[in-house]
Each structure stands twice: as C-alpha cells, then as structure tokens.
Design an enzyme around this catalytic site. Structure first.
Site, PDB file in Angstrom:
ATOM      1  N   GLY A  33     -32.457   3.584 -18.777  1.00  0.00           N
ATOM      2  CA  GLY A  33     -32.221   4.683 -17.832  1.00  0.00           C
ATOM      3  C   GLY A  33     -31.953   6.007 -18.532  1.00  0.00           C
ATOM      4  N   HIS A  34     -31.539   5.939 -19.790  1.00  0.00           N
ATOM      5  CA  HIS A  34     -31.104   7.165 -20.495  1.00  0.00           C
ATOM      6  C   HIS A  34     -31.853   7.259 -21.812  1.00  0.00           C
ATOM      7  CE1 HIS A  34     -28.384  10.014 -22.518  1.00  0.00           C
ATOM      8  NE2 HIS A  34     -27.911  10.314 -21.337  1.00  0.00           N
ATOM      9  N   PHE A  35     -33.132   7.686 -21.854  1.00  0.00           N
ATOM     10  CA  PHE A  35     -33.929   8.065 -20.706  1.00  0.00           C
ATOM     11  C   PHE A  35     -35.234   7.267 -20.777  1.00  0.00           C
ATOM     12  CE2 PHE A  35     -31.301  11.789 -21.581  1.00  0.00           C
ATOM     13  CZ  PHE A  35     -30.806  12.096 -20.333  1.00  0.00           C
TER      14      PHE A  35
END
Lengths: 93, 157
Positions: B37-39
C-alpha cells in the site's frame, strides 16, 4: 533588562500560545493557565536556557506528590519567579 | 525488523550509560504487506515508522538509564526531518542521546543513518510510567534479550 516575571510570561505565552496579557504574577500555571505537564516541560527547558539554570523539576514534583509542598509554591508564577531568582543567585554565589 | 509487529529495530549495537547514548541497527524487510500500500509500484518505508524506529531506539536507552523501572511512552515529537527515501532491503543505523530525564519525562535526540548518510532525525519526548503490569514488563524483558540488550551494562552504569 526585563524582569524575571516578564521573561517567564513571554516564554509561557510563546510556548503555549497563551495571550501575554492574560498571564499575571498571581496566575497558577496549571489551574489558571491550563498548562499541562508536557507543556510545562518545554517551558522549563526554555526557562533553564534563558536564565542559565537547571530547575529541579523532579524534586518539586516529588515534594508536591508527597504532600510536602503545594503546587502554588512552585507553579504560581510569582512564586516560580522567586524560585528562579534563588537559583540564579545560587549560581552566582 | 518485523514491521507488522511494530518491532522496528533488530539489535542493540552499543549502549553507553556514561555518555547516555545508544546505537541500534535494523534491516528493512524486502517484502511486507505495508509496501503493497505504501506505495503500489514504489515501495517506501513509511516516515511514521522511521520515527517509531527512532522512538524505539530512544526508548531502550531510557529503559537502560532508568534501570528497567519505568516504561517510556511516546509523548511528543519535535523537529522531525525525513531527509531521504528508505526502501526495502536497506540497513539502518540508528542512534539516540538522552537530553533530559526527570519529572516523569525523558527527551532524546535521535537519528537514522543509511550508508553513512543522515536519513532522518528528531527530538522525541517520552512520558515515563511504572510498568502497567508484570506481564508487560516480562514481555519487555524478553524483547530486550531478543535485541541483545546489554543487561550487564546496567550493573556497571
């Protein structure tokens, strides 16, 4: 040269974003100005730096917790300024 | 580093009670759900976790200085600077110096270096409280052993 109170009041005003005119010698830092222990730590650092002293915060806190002193003795600003003046005098002695 | 368990440092490299300093190290994992998710397509170690890594490094120093009588909890962060990207697989050298301890608070200056270059730094304040319960303290002692906390240094400090 500003008085001890003026210096302390300016530090409190800048550190805690409290209007300078509301800070009086008889103000209690905790009860009247709503300063918590975390903010007071920053104030203590700034006072130490401004006056070239080291306030014995831990000792004061312990005395209050043990009932040997009242918060007014250390945290009412005119009393706090007296303590600061004593520490400055002791430093020069 | 076990990111998902908030274990952000791998080892205590040096603890100097006389100088009130500590050095730790940590390797950023090559894979983690966090990087998904990051990233997406550009995995970066989140800055908030780098700050947490500095806080954990500082925390072990505070625990050492207070000789395992107090647990430090994150209370304030000042002048935090994230100076460069940290990516999966990089090894971090962390360090902290105690600036203040007393009145229920401790303040440290902490930094992370990567390949010798300053990657981030901050001033961190902790609220010091007694360990909330024996189980928590025992867990911290187990964690200390995992991190090679130099228990012997406390006896001589």
């Amino acid at each position: 040269m500003p008085s001890t109170f003026d210096t302390v009041a300016n530090i409190i005003s800048e550190t805690c974003d409290i209007p300078r005119e509301t800070i009086k010698p008889e103000s209690h830092a905790i009860n009247d100005l709503g300063i918590d222990s975390l903010d007071f730590l920053d104030i203590a650092f700034a006072i130490d730096k401004a006056f070239g002293i080291k306030m014995p915060l831990e000792q004061w806190t312990q005395e209050v917790n043990d009932g040997k002193a009242t918060t007014e003795q250390y945290f009412q600003l005119n009393n706090l300024c007296t303590r600061i003046d004593e520490l400055v005098a002791a430093k020069g002695a | 580093m076990r990111i998902e368990y908030f274990q952000l440092i791998d080892r205590i490299v040096d603890l100097d009670l006389a100088q009130q300093t500590i050095r730790t190290e940590a390797r950023v994992p090559t894979a983690s759900t966090i990087f998904e998710g990051h990233f997406p397509g550009f995995p970066l170690m989140p800055g908030v976790l780098l700050i947490e890594a500095m806080a954990q490094t500082s925390g072990w120093l505070v625990i050492a200085v207070t000789k395992f009588t107090r647990m430090p909890f994150f209370a304030a962060l000042k002048e935090a600077k994230l100076r460069s990207f940290i990516t999966p697989g990089q090894t971090l050298s962390l360090s902290a110096k105690l600036l203040h301890e007393g009145s229920g608070f401790a303040v440290t200056s902490a930094e992370i270096r990567c390949d010798g270059k300053l990657a981030c730094n901050a001033e961190i304040t902790f609220r010091l409280v007694e360990f909330p319960n024996p189980e928590f303290r025992a867990a911290m002692e187990r964690m200390a052993a995992t991190l090679e906390f130099p228990t012997g240094a406390l006896a001589h400090g």
